[in-house]
Design an enzyme around this catalytic site. Structure first.
Site, mmCIF file in Angstrom:
data_model
loop_
_atom_site.group_PDB
_atom_site.id
_atom_site.type_symbol
_atom_site.label_atom_id
_atom_site.label_comp_id
_atom_site.label_asym_id
_atom_site.label_seq_id
_atom_site.Cartn_x
_atom_site.Cartn_y
_atom_site.Cartn_z
ATOM 1 N N ASP A 1 -1.281 -0.511 -4.675
ATOM 2 C CA ASP A 1 -2.590 0.028 -5.051
ATOM 3 C C ASP A 1 -2.478 1.423 -5.642
ATOM 4 O O ASP A 1 -3.218 1.791 -6.550
ATOM 5 C CB ASP A 1 -3.563 -0.001 -3.868
ATOM 6 C CG ASP A 1 -3.021 0.638 -2.600
ATOM 7 O OD1 ASP A 1 -1.860 1.084 -2.581
ATOM 8 O OD2 ASP A 1 -3.768 0.682 -1.596
ATOM 9 N N HIS A 2 -1.539 2.236 -5.156
ATOM 10 C CA HIS A 2 -1.338 3.601 -5.636
ATOM 11 C C HIS A 2 -0.024 4.108 -5.060
ATOM 12 O O HIS A 2 0.623 3.427 -4.262
ATOM 13 C CB HIS A 2 -2.497 4.517 -5.209
ATOM 14 C CG HIS A 2 -2.729 4.503 -3.726
ATOM 15 N ND1 HIS A 2 -1.888 5.127 -2.828
ATOM 16 C CD2 HIS A 2 -3.693 3.908 -2.975
ATOM 17 C CE1 HIS A 2 -2.329 4.928 -1.596
ATOM 18 N NE2 HIS A 2 -3.412 4.178 -1.656
ATOM 19 N N HIS B 1 -10.160 -3.833 2.627
ATOM 20 C CA HIS B 1 -10.655 -2.465 2.426
ATOM 21 C C HIS B 1 -11.786 -2.403 1.404
ATOM 22 O O HIS B 1 -11.977 -1.390 0.732
ATOM 23 C CB HIS B 1 -9.505 -1.552 1.998
ATOM 24 C CG HIS B 1 -9.643 -0.142 2.513
ATOM 25 N ND1 HIS B 1 -8.655 0.803 2.405
ATOM 26 C CD2 HIS B 1 -10.669 0.485 3.128
ATOM 27 C CE1 HIS B 1 -9.053 1.939 2.938
ATOM 28 N NE2 HIS B 1 -10.278 1.775 3.382
ATOM 29 N N ASP C 1 0.847 -1.190 0.000
ATOM 30 C CA ASP C 1 0.000 0.000 0.000
ATOM 31 C C ASP C 1 0.885 1.243 0.000
ATOM 32 O O ASP C 1 1.743 1.394 0.866
ATOM 33 C CB ASP C 1 -0.904 -0.014 1.244
ATOM 34 C CG ASP C 1 -2.023 0.997 1.169
ATOM 35 O OD1 ASP C 1 -1.758 2.151 0.804
ATOM 36 O OD2 ASP C 1 -3.172 0.639 1.494
ATOM 37 N N THR C 2 0.702 2.113 -0.997
ATOM 38 C CA THR C 2 1.412 3.401 -1.086
ATOM 39 C C THR C 2 2.874 3.237 -1.478
ATOM 40 O O THR C 2 3.750 3.919 -0.952
ATOM 41 C CB THR C 2 1.311 4.195 0.235
ATOM 42 O OG1 THR C 2 -0.020 4.094 0.755
ATOM 43 C CG2 THR C 2 1.613 5.659 0.023
ATOM 44 N N CYS D 1 -7.116 3.827 -1.947
ATOM 45 C CA CYS D 1 -7.001 2.412 -1.550
ATOM 46 C C CYS D 1 -8.172 1.543 -2.009
ATOM 47 O O CYS D 1 -8.012 0.597 -2.772
ATOM 48 C CB CYS D 1 -6.869 2.310 -0.029
ATOM 49 S SG CYS D 1 -5.428 3.142 0.651
#
Length: 501
Positions: A277-278, A101, A11-12, A51
């Site tokens: 995810d990003h 999520h 994540d991130t 997310c």
């Protein structure tokens, strides 16, 4: 031959947070080795740089506007099926370990295994919190520096432990395993030496830190806030947030290495996919975090696939939307009409194959709980290897020539020399919105200041576009006849024109 897929996600994680993407200041030896053993994608894009929506596209093969998860905290419907459900229904063992999520709960989730996944291995962040005697410790970055803090406390380590057990248990079966780490997302908990590894670090000077956003959307200037007038050095200055984010990024690479080591030992032919995810703006264009933007720092994510060609780099555009079709194709399962991407399998075995000429990114809002983060910000973007068009429905649009302006500094949306290309890419975008039944489509996406001569219509394009999810639903009925529809896409006035009404 057994069919086995391990899908690893963080994540991130920005592209330039991995050494294999050219930033040799990043200590990520395990993912770097994975890239050497497979294909690294330079121009892979998330479907929405937030997310929940990003994950919804990854695991359903449908864009957020199609599956319904247009913001954090919004679940998709019961008639939306995940890749796990589709594979399980074909007798393939599916495990999901890590952040989900997607259940409509808060950040941590509901702690309940959804349909299609092995309940013995379900472990979302709510399950993790329930294991802890002091949950607050898991949400405090400063915990990293307390005496005795160890990797065993972290979510990443516990996810890896479960992944190792899954791989050993199902080593002789076909399976699909997702290991979804929350790390390096804040609070970025990581033990020594990772917690001090990037102390005082700052990214190399970049023109993007100096972007005055003068010819950019108002939303970006509001997002920048006080940083809009700050010196570039201040925007990019070292911080504990950055040092822990990068330290945790190296730590989660270590945890991923534990999984990869076992894969190499007991199932060396498995297909392994890694992505995030990003990303995070981290001061580029004077912005932080992620949100309503298609800038590369937030939307252009790392993607590495091992199991085909080795050591190759793909520059053609790629998208998270293509992952579910690729996985189904790998397992020999027909790709349903409902899915909105394409299989990348031929490209995995031959990196010269171009699956996409352009890919699409969107935004609706950040989260239903938050009033801020810009609130409602409808955005649709189309990106090729050369150009990027961003339509900000309530704000100024953007157009970048990525070949001559890789930092995305010069917005050429009002440049007459670019108008023909802008209109070409706008046509791709409108067609995509129609083809995917985007519920937010309408004449407003074409009624732009640069699109002179466009005449809006109340009927927009006048088509009915029904859903085709026929693996799990009966064929939808035609409104005008009550009979099963013949054509899912047809003129709204077809029967009237044919004299049947």
């Amino acid at each position: 031959m057994k069919k086995q897929v391990v899908f690893l996600m963080t994540d991130t994680t920005r592209k330039d947070m991995l050494g294999c993407y050219g930033n040799r200041n990043m200590i990520t030896p395990n993912l770097d080795s994975l890239a050497e053993e497979g294909i690294r994608y330079e121009n892979a894009y998330t479907c929405q740089p937030v997310c929940g929506p990003a994950r919804s596209a990854i695991f359903t093969g449908m864009f957020p506007h199609s599956n319904g998860t247009v913001a954090n905290g919004v679940p998709f419907g019961d008639n939306v099926k995940t890749v796990g459900q589709r594979l399980t229904d074909h007798g393939i063992q599916c495990g999901y370990i890590g952040k989900w999520h997607l259940d409509g709960g808060d950040y941590f989730g509901l702690g309940k295994c959804p349909e299609g996944w092995n309940a013995d291995y379900w472990y979302d962040m709510k399950n993790y919190l329930e294991e802890l005697s002091d949950r607050v410790r898991s949400r405090r970055s400063g915990e990293c520096f307390r005496p005795g803090f160890s990797e065993e406390f972290t979510y990443a380590h516990r996810c890896t432990d479960r992944a190792v057990r899954f791989l050993k248990q199902f080593r002789d079966e076909d399976f699909f395993l997702t290991v979804s780490y929350d790390e390096p997302h804040s609070p970025s908990l990581c033990p020594a030496p990772y917690n001090e590894m990037y102390k005082g670090f700052r990214f190399e000077s970049s023109a993007s830190f100096q972007d005055d956003l003068e010819d950019k959307p108002l939303l970006q200037r509001l997002w920048a806030g006080e940083l809009l007038d700050a010196p570039g050095q201040q925007v990019s200055q070292p911080s504990e947030y950055l040092s822990l984010l990068l330290g945790c990024n190296s730590f989660v690479d270590h945890e991923i290495g534990r999984v990869l080591s076992l894969i190499r030992d007991i199932m060396p032919e498995a297909l392994v996919i890694f992505t995030s995810d990003h990303g995070d703006m981290l001061g580029a264009h004077r912005l932080f975090s992620k949100g309503p933007t298609a800038y590369k720092e937030a939307a252009n994510i790392p993607l590495i696939i091992r199991g085909g060609e080795k050591g190759k780099v793909v520059h053609a555009p790629a998208s998270h939307i293509d992952l579910v079709p690729t996985i189904l194709d790998y397992f020999g399962i027909p790709i349903p009409k409902l899915l909105e991407g394409k299989s990348m399998l031929r490209q995995i075995y031959d990196a010269e194959v171009a699956v996409n000429q352009a890919v699409f990114t969107e935004f609706t809002r950040y989260e239903v709980d938050h009033d801020g983060f810009g609130g409602l910000q409808p955005m649709r973007a189309v990106t090729s290897e050369r150009y990027k068009l961003v339509v900000n429905l309530l704000d100024k649009d953007e157009f970048y020539d990525l070949q001559h302006d890789p930092e995305e500094l010069v917005n050429r949306i009002d440049d007459p020399a670019c108008l023909d290309t802008i209109r070409e890419y706008h046509g791709l975008l409108i067609r995509h919105m129609n083809d995917t039944r985007d519920p937010y489509r309408g004449y407003q996406w074409s009624l732009r200041t640069w699109n002179k001569g466009f005449v809006p219509s109340w009927e927009n394009e006048g088509f009915t576009r029904q859903r085709e999810n026929e693996e799990y639903e009966p064929r939808q009925l035609d409104y005008d006849t009550g009979l099963p529809m013949v054509n899912a896409v047809r003129s709204k006035y077809l029967y009237e024109m044919e004299g049947k009404i």
